[in-house]
Motif scaffolding. Structure first.
Motif, PDB file in Angstrom:
ATOM      1  N   SER A 247       0.831  -1.201   0.000  1.00  0.00           N
ATOM      2  CA  SER A 247       0.000   0.000   0.000  1.00  0.00           C
ATOM      3  C   SER A 247       0.870   1.258   0.000  1.00  0.00           C
ATOM      4  N   PHE A 248       0.420   2.258  -0.736  1.00  0.00           N
ATOM      5  CA  PHE A 248       1.120   3.536  -0.855  1.00  0.00           C
ATOM      6  C   PHE A 248       0.711   4.456   0.286  1.00  0.00           C
ATOM      7  N   SER A 249       1.701   5.067   0.927  1.00  0.00           N
ATOM      8  CA  SER A 249       1.398   5.962   2.042  1.00  0.00           C
ATOM      9  C   SER A 249       2.526   6.967   2.219  1.00  0.00           C
ATOM     10  N   ARG A 250       2.145   8.263   2.237  1.00  0.00           N
ATOM     11  CA  ARG A 250       3.158   9.297   2.461  1.00  0.00           C
ATOM     12  C   ARG A 250       2.642  10.466   3.286  1.00  0.00           C
ATOM     13  N   ASN A 251       1.526  11.038   2.875  1.00  0.00           N
ATOM     14  CA  ASN A 251       1.127  12.330   3.426  1.00  0.00           C
ATOM     15  C   ASN A 251       0.003  12.286   4.456  1.00  0.00           C
ATOM     16  N   LEU A 252      -0.835  11.262   4.404  1.00  0.00           N
ATOM     17  CA  LEU A 252      -2.082  11.306   5.159  1.00  0.00           C
ATOM     18  C   LEU A 252      -2.094  10.327   6.321  1.00  0.00           C
ATOM     19  N   ARG A 253      -2.668  10.748   7.437  1.00  0.00           N
ATOM     20  CA  ARG A 253      -2.762   9.867   8.600  1.00  0.00           C
ATOM     21  C   ARG A 253      -3.650   8.656   8.342  1.00  0.00           C
ATOM     22  N   ASN A 254      -4.699   8.848   7.549  1.00  0.00           N
ATOM     23  CA  ASN A 254      -5.665   7.764   7.380  1.00  0.00           C
ATOM     24  C   ASN A 254      -5.319   6.828   6.228  1.00  0.00           C
ATOM     25  N   GLU A 255      -4.149   7.007   5.604  1.00  0.00           N
ATOM     26  CA  GLU A 255      -3.710   6.057   4.582  1.00  0.00           C
ATOM     27  C   GLU A 255      -3.284   4.747   5.248  1.00  0.00           C
ATOM     28  N   LEU A 256      -3.682   3.621   4.650  1.00  0.00           N
ATOM     29  CA  LEU A 256      -3.243   2.326   5.164  1.00  0.00           C
ATOM     30  C   LEU A 256      -1.772   2.152   4.824  1.00  0.00           C
ATOM     31  N   LYS A 257      -0.972   1.813   5.844  1.00  0.00           N
ATOM     32  CA  LYS A 257       0.477   1.843   5.670  1.00  0.00           C
ATOM     33  C   LYS A 257       1.122   0.474   5.496  1.00  0.00           C
ATOM     34  N   LYS A 301       5.273  -5.818 -18.672  1.00  0.00           N
ATOM     35  CA  LYS A 301       5.706  -4.749 -19.569  1.00  0.00           C
ATOM     36  C   LYS A 301       6.925  -4.025 -19.003  1.00  0.00           C
ATOM     37  N   ASN A 302       6.857  -3.644 -17.729  1.00  0.00           N
ATOM     38  CA  ASN A 302       7.979  -2.930 -17.121  1.00  0.00           C
ATOM     39  C   ASN A 302       9.243  -3.779 -17.100  1.00  0.00           C
ATOM     40  N   SER A 303       9.081  -5.069 -16.820  1.00  0.00           N
ATOM     41  CA  SER A 303      10.229  -5.969 -16.760  1.00  0.00           C
ATOM     42  C   SER A 303      10.906  -6.084 -18.123  1.00  0.00           C
ATOM     43  N   TYR A 304      10.126  -6.331 -19.172  1.00  0.00           N
ATOM     44  CA  TYR A 304      10.694  -6.526 -20.503  1.00  0.00           C
ATOM     45  C   TYR A 304      11.258  -5.241 -21.094  1.00  0.00           C
ATOM     46  N   ASN A 305      10.744  -4.092 -20.639  1.00  0.00           N
ATOM     47  CA  ASN A 305      11.245  -2.812 -21.128  1.00  0.00           C
ATOM     48  C   ASN A 305      12.311  -2.222 -20.209  1.00  0.00           C
ATOM     49  N   GLU A 306      12.676  -2.994 -19.166  1.00  0.00           N
ATOM     50  CA  GLU A 306      13.649  -2.536 -18.168  1.00  0.00           C
ATOM     51  C   GLU A 306      13.265  -1.154 -17.647  1.00  0.00           C
ATOM     52  N   ALA A 307      11.973  -0.990 -17.417  1.00  0.00           N
ATOM     53  CA  ALA A 307      11.445   0.257 -16.867  1.00  0.00           C
ATOM     54  C   ALA A 307      11.337   0.097 -15.358  1.00  0.00           C
ATOM     55  N   PHE A 308      12.210   0.740 -14.631  1.00  0.00           N
ATOM     56  CA  PHE A 308      12.261   0.565 -13.183  1.00  0.00           C
ATOM     57  C   PHE A 308      11.276   1.523 -12.523  1.00  0.00           C
ATOM     58  N   ALA A 309      10.337   0.944 -11.797  1.00  0.00           N
ATOM     59  CA  ALA A 309       9.292   1.748 -11.163  1.00  0.00           C
ATOM     60  C   ALA A 309       8.869   1.083  -9.865  1.00  0.00           C
ATOM     61  N   ASN A 310       8.428   1.896  -8.923  1.00  0.00           N
ATOM     62  CA  ASN A 310       7.795   1.384  -7.717  1.00  0.00           C
ATOM     63  C   ASN A 310       6.295   1.299  -7.968  1.00  0.00           C
ATOM     64  N   PHE A 311       5.632   0.355  -7.300  1.00  0.00           N
ATOM     65  CA  PHE A 311       4.206   0.190  -7.567  1.00  0.00           C
ATOM     66  C   PHE A 311       3.465  -0.219  -6.304  1.00  0.00           C
ATOM     67  N   TRP A 312       2.238   0.292  -6.175  1.00  0.00           N
ATOM     68  CA  TRP A 312       1.413   0.063  -4.993  1.00  0.00           C
ATOM     69  C   TRP A 312      -0.065   0.133  -5.368  1.00  0.00           C
ATOM     70  N   PHE A 313      -0.929  -0.147  -4.385  1.00  0.00           N
ATOM     71  CA  PHE A 313      -2.314   0.310  -4.434  1.00  0.00           C
ATOM     72  C   PHE A 313      -2.466   1.351  -3.329  1.00  0.00           C
ATOM     73  N   TRP A 314      -3.594   2.043  -3.290  1.00  0.00           N
ATOM     74  CA  TRP A 314      -3.815   3.078  -2.273  1.00  0.00           C
ATOM     75  C   TRP A 314      -5.200   2.895  -1.665  1.00  0.00           C
ATOM     76  N   ARG A 315      -5.257   2.996  -0.353  1.00  0.00           N
ATOM     77  CA  ARG A 315      -6.554   2.901   0.333  1.00  0.00           C
ATOM     78  C   ARG A 315      -6.469   3.631   1.664  1.00  0.00           C
ATOM     79  N   THR A 316      -7.608   4.212   2.072  1.00  0.00           N
ATOM     80  CA  THR A 316      -7.685   4.870   3.368  1.00  0.00           C
ATOM     81  C   THR A 316      -8.526   4.020   4.316  1.00  0.00           C
ATOM     82  N   LYS A 317      -8.512   4.414   5.575  1.00  0.00           N
ATOM     83  CA  LYS A 317      -9.328   3.709   6.563  1.00  0.00           C
ATOM     84  C   LYS A 317     -10.816   3.850   6.273  1.00  0.00           C
ATOM     85  N   GLU A 318     -11.181   4.874   5.500  1.00  0.00           N
ATOM     86  CA  GLU A 318     -12.584   5.074   5.109  1.00  0.00           C
ATOM     87  C   GLU A 318     -12.933   4.332   3.818  1.00  0.00           C
ATOM     88  N   GLN A 319     -12.009   3.458   3.352  1.00  0.00           N
ATOM     89  CA  GLN A 319     -12.218   2.602   2.189  1.00  0.00           C
ATOM     90  C   GLN A 319     -12.198   3.352   0.859  1.00  0.00           C
TER      91      GLN A 319
END
Length: 375
Positions: A247-257, A301-319
């Motif tokens: 899960s992606f989390s940086r700025n918000l308290r209610n982001e699932l970490k 796609k990213n693997s075969y193109n050697e495209a280096f990226a981070n990846f997540w989903f995002w969700r808050t406690k309020e769904q």
């Protein structure tokens, strides 16, 4: 034969003084790929690690004996190398002693685990992962319109090479793949005797694609403790059957970490595990299958193109939720997945996210514009 995109990367690696290792689940086409690449080469030696005499050869090999065994050949391909004891150490000795020889090794799933390849070959290897056929490879084999028309078929039966080329016989092929090959290395190398527990865990994961998973809940469902569940999931991930999305989390308290989702590398394998092959139009999991398909295809796609990226989903406690977020070169890209084109037109991104990350890019992916995401 369907051309594999990874061939370009392998050919580039030919000029580098490294052992080339190709990892991937059984039956994804590693052997077929290398045979097609070197079929017109007279100077390569093909060794099958499943054969007892090859295993015995490596058990007592020296660089001098192997050089005599090679003769004038300059390329060595060791297929199913995970079957050879201490293959990492054996390859290190040969690589250091025979600088003019190019070594290739293929391995399914536990090659990296069971034989400790990483430590002996540190600084001496280039590793590539081969997956079931990708959307881009299938488009290249036919055309974009044909492959888009086949999306309902791919969501149910997946993209293993033998499945794609077995029109009308997909179910029996998938049953054979999931029953005969899926667990072979796991059961052999990890010494998991309770295969029924492994199957039950996979079934539980299959029913939860697109949803957050809890190791504690899975443990209760499968009558295991949470640590065993996590261990099995790690093994299944390293066997190229599943993968985790954090899960992606940086700025918000209610982001699932610390939440996670688990996806399958192939929709067909997922459906074979739960023995459900009904058409996509008759399913209540069509949205989850679309999500699983898109996330797995994007990572291919990213693997075969050697495209280096981070990846997540995002969700808050309020769904509030966003299906997929990717960060590359400091730029955030957020994606929502909708199987229905009508739902795609009505989709919107949560204000909580857009206000917290105003510089992100936003896009809804449906069958209508899938090529924007996967090509």
């Amino acid at each position: 034969m369907i051309h594999r995109l990874i061939e370009i990367l392998i050919k580039k690696a030919m000029s580098v003084k490294k052992v080339v290792i190709i990892l991937g689940a059984r039956q994804v086409g590693k052997t077929t790929l290398l045979k097609s690449m070197f079929e017109n080469e007279a100077s390569f030696l093909w060794l099958n690690g499943d054969e007892l005499d090859v295993q015995n050869l490596f058990a007592s090999i020296s660089a001098e004996r192997f050089k005599a065994y090679l003769g004038s050949k300059k390329i060595v391909i060791i297929d199913e190398a995970q079957r050879i004891s201490d293959i990492g150490l054996r390859l290190k000795v040969l690589f250091d002693s025979l600088p003019d020889i190019k070594f290739f090794a293929t391995g399914s799933s536990s090659f990296d685990l069971a034989n400790n390849v990483n430590e002996p070959l540190t600084g001496r290897k280039i590793q590539f992962n081969l997956f079931p056929l990708s959307f881009a490879e299938l488009v290249q084999n036919s055309d974009l319109l044909t492959e888009k028309r086949l999306l309902p078929h791919r969501l149910v039966f997946g993209s293993y090479p033998e499945v794609v080329t077995s029109n009308g016989n997909e179910i029996s092929v998938l049953k054979e793949l999931s029953q005969s090959y899926l667990y072979k290395d796991i059961l052999t190398f990890e010494k998991i005797r309770r295969s029924d527990k492994l199957v039950k865990l996979l079934q539980a994961l299959a029913w939860q694609i697109g949803s957050q998973v809890s190791y504690n809940e899975l443990a209760q469902t499968c009558s295991m403790d949470a640590k065993t569940v996590e261990h099995y999931i790690t093994i299944l991930e390293q066997a190229f059957i599943i993968f985790r999305l954090g899960s992606f989390s940086r700025n918000l308290r209610n982001e699932l970490k610390s939440s996670r989702k688990i996806y399958f590398w192939d929709n067909g394998i997922r459906n074979a595990i739960i023995a459900t092959f009904s058409p996509i139009e008759n399913r209540n999991d069509a949205g989850a299958l679309w999500e699983n398909y898109l996330v797995s295809e994007r990572l291919k796609k990213n693997s075969y193109n050697e495209a280096f990226a981070n990846f997540w989903f995002w969700r808050t406690k309020e769904q509030q939720e966003i299906d997929y977020i990717e960060e590359s070169n400091g730029k955030l890209n957020a994606f929502e997945f909708k199987w229905s084109d009508l739902a795609a037109k009505k989709a919107h991104f949560p204000l909580t996210f857009t206000r917290a990350y105003p510089n992100a890019n936003y896009k809804v992916i449906s069958p209508e514009n899938v090529e924007d995401f996967l090509l």
